[in-house]
Design an enzyme around this catalytic site. Structure first.
Site, PDB file in Angstrom:
ATOM      1  N   CYS A 110      -7.157  -0.596  -1.605  1.00 53.20           N
ATOM      2  CA  CYS A 110      -7.767  -0.766   0.083  1.00 53.20           C
ATOM      3  C   CYS A 110      -7.813  -2.558   0.043  1.00 53.20           C
ATOM      4  O   CYS A 110      -6.964  -2.373   1.503  1.00 53.20           O
ATOM      5  CB  CYS A 110      -9.002  -0.081   0.494  1.00 53.20           C
ATOM      6  N   CYS A 111      -8.596  -2.568  -0.684  1.00 51.08           N
ATOM      7  CA  CYS A 111      -9.112  -4.246  -0.080  1.00 51.08           C
ATOM      8  C   CYS A 111      -7.768  -5.405  -0.324  1.00 51.08           C
ATOM      9  O   CYS A 111      -7.949  -5.960   0.604  1.00 51.08           O
ATOM     10  CB  CYS A 111      -9.779  -5.021  -0.541  1.00 51.08           C
ATOM     11  N   CYS A 191     -15.857  -3.568   6.834  1.00 46.86           N
ATOM     12  CA  CYS A 191     -15.286  -3.128   7.663  1.00 46.86           C
ATOM     13  C   CYS A 191     -16.353  -1.665   7.668  1.00 46.86           C
ATOM     14  O   CYS A 191     -17.221  -1.631   6.278  1.00 46.86           O
ATOM     15  CB  CYS A 191     -14.169  -2.222   6.865  1.00 46.86           C
ATOM     16  N   CYS A 194     -17.415   1.304   4.610  1.00 46.39           N
ATOM     17  CA  CYS A 194     -18.130  -0.037   3.759  1.00 46.39           C
ATOM     18  C   CYS A 194     -19.046  -0.171   3.798  1.00 46.39           C
ATOM     19  O   CYS A 194     -19.569  -1.431   3.368  1.00 46.39           O
ATOM     20  CB  CYS A 194     -16.592  -1.142   2.696  1.00 46.39           C
ATOM     21  N   CYS A 217     -14.794  -8.478  -1.056  1.00 43.63           N
ATOM     22  CA  CYS A 217     -12.656  -8.099  -0.776  1.00 43.63           C
ATOM     23  C   CYS A 217     -11.882  -8.379  -1.781  1.00 43.63           C
ATOM     24  O   CYS A 217     -10.795  -7.896  -1.616  1.00 43.63           O
ATOM     25  CB  CYS A 217     -13.094  -7.627   0.168  1.00 43.63           C
TER      26      CYS A 217
HETATM   27  S1  SF4 Z   1     -14.032  -3.189   2.972  1.00 39.97           S
HETATM   28 FE1  SF4 Z   1     -13.448  -0.826   3.238  1.00 39.97          FE
HETATM   29  S2  SF4 Z   1     -11.837  -0.396   4.481  1.00 39.97           S
HETATM   30 FE2  SF4 Z   1     -11.828  -2.898   4.397  1.00 39.97          FE
HETATM   31  S3  SF4 Z   1     -10.349  -3.239   3.206  1.00 39.97           S
HETATM   32 FE3  SF4 Z   1     -11.834  -3.224   1.899  1.00 39.97          FE
HETATM   33  S4  SF4 Z   1     -12.285  -1.070   1.141  1.00 39.97           S
HETATM   34 FE4  SF4 Z   1     -10.616  -1.469   3.206  1.00 39.97          FE
END
Ligand code: SF4
Length: 234
Positions: A110-111, A191, A194, A217
């Protein structure tokens, strides 16, 4: 990249480091900001030198609304004129995160699509990048260098040696507004899915990816980075 140039920055930090970098890399420097709990300090230093400095914000689509509101407030307060809001590639989202819940299944992936890849694209054409990480945040940041080369680009960390008290003092001295979530127990803000309230002045990032082994991240990682200077804290 001329390494000899960096010797002129040795021993500098804070605004004293920001100013010559923005001068020497005029038009070629970007600032990366999360508009989080301590972001106002670096942004104030940058604005005091050149308000037209590009400021990159990675809009992951998962930020707290309070962060987006704070971003608007700080930009207005500091008079910054070159905010660049960078979004993930729609094709990557459709392919890898169609339900928007990838963060709960694979946070690194996701990051990567919401932060790392968009930042790599946003930094194209810049020869220097300034960010606001601090050693006192611990983990991988505990040995942070003020200056390094990453992906062929000068990476500058003017606040590496700042403590929590330094940050608080700077904000108070300059009357900088706090992020609204710091008033309800958030020491570090990323985010929304998280980030949990919590942490302490000694461990401010404890609420980030809480309950997992993840601490970063990934946007600051590089496979070809090297430190070129590590001046002592004055
Ligand atoms: S901090 Fe969490 S929601 Fe944001 S990009 Fe990374 S995994 Fe995704």
């Amino acid at each position: 990249m001329d390494s000899a140039l960096f010797e002129t920055y040795a021993g500098l930090e804070g605004r004293q480091l920001v100013e010559p970098v923005l001068r020497d890399f005029a038009g070629r420097t970007a600032v990366v900001s999360s508009f989080g709990a301590e972001s106002a300090v670096l942004l104030h230093m940058v604005a005091s030198v050149d308000r037209a400095t590009p400021v990159i914000f990675l809009d992951t689509g998962k930020h707290f609304w309070e962060t987006l509101s704070y971003r608007a407030k700080l930009i207005d307060r500091l008079g910054l004129t070159a905010l660049r809001i960078v979004s993930p590639d729609e094709a990557h989202l459709a392919a890898e995160d169609p339900d928007g819940a990838l963060h709960s299944r694979n946070a690194d992936a996701c990051c990567r699509i919401r932060k790392t890849i968009p930042l790599q694209k946003a930094l194209a054409g810049f020869d220097a990048v300034i960010s606001g990480r601090k050693r006192y945040h611990g983990a991988a940041r505990a040995t942070l260098d003020f200056l390094s080369i990453s992906d062929g680009r000068l990476k500058v960390e003017p606040l590496a040696g700042f403590s929590a008290l330094d940050i608080q003092g700077y904000m108070a001295t300059h009357g900088l507004p706090p992020h609204p979530l710091t008033g309800i127990g958030y020491y570090s803000i990323g985010c929304e899915p998280c980030t949990a309230p919590g942490g302490t002045a000694a461990q401010p990032r404890a609420g980030r990816w809480a309950g997992t082994s993840k601490t970063e991240c990934g946007i600051h990682w590089s496979h070809n980075g090297r430190a070129i200077s590590q001046p002592a804290r004055n």
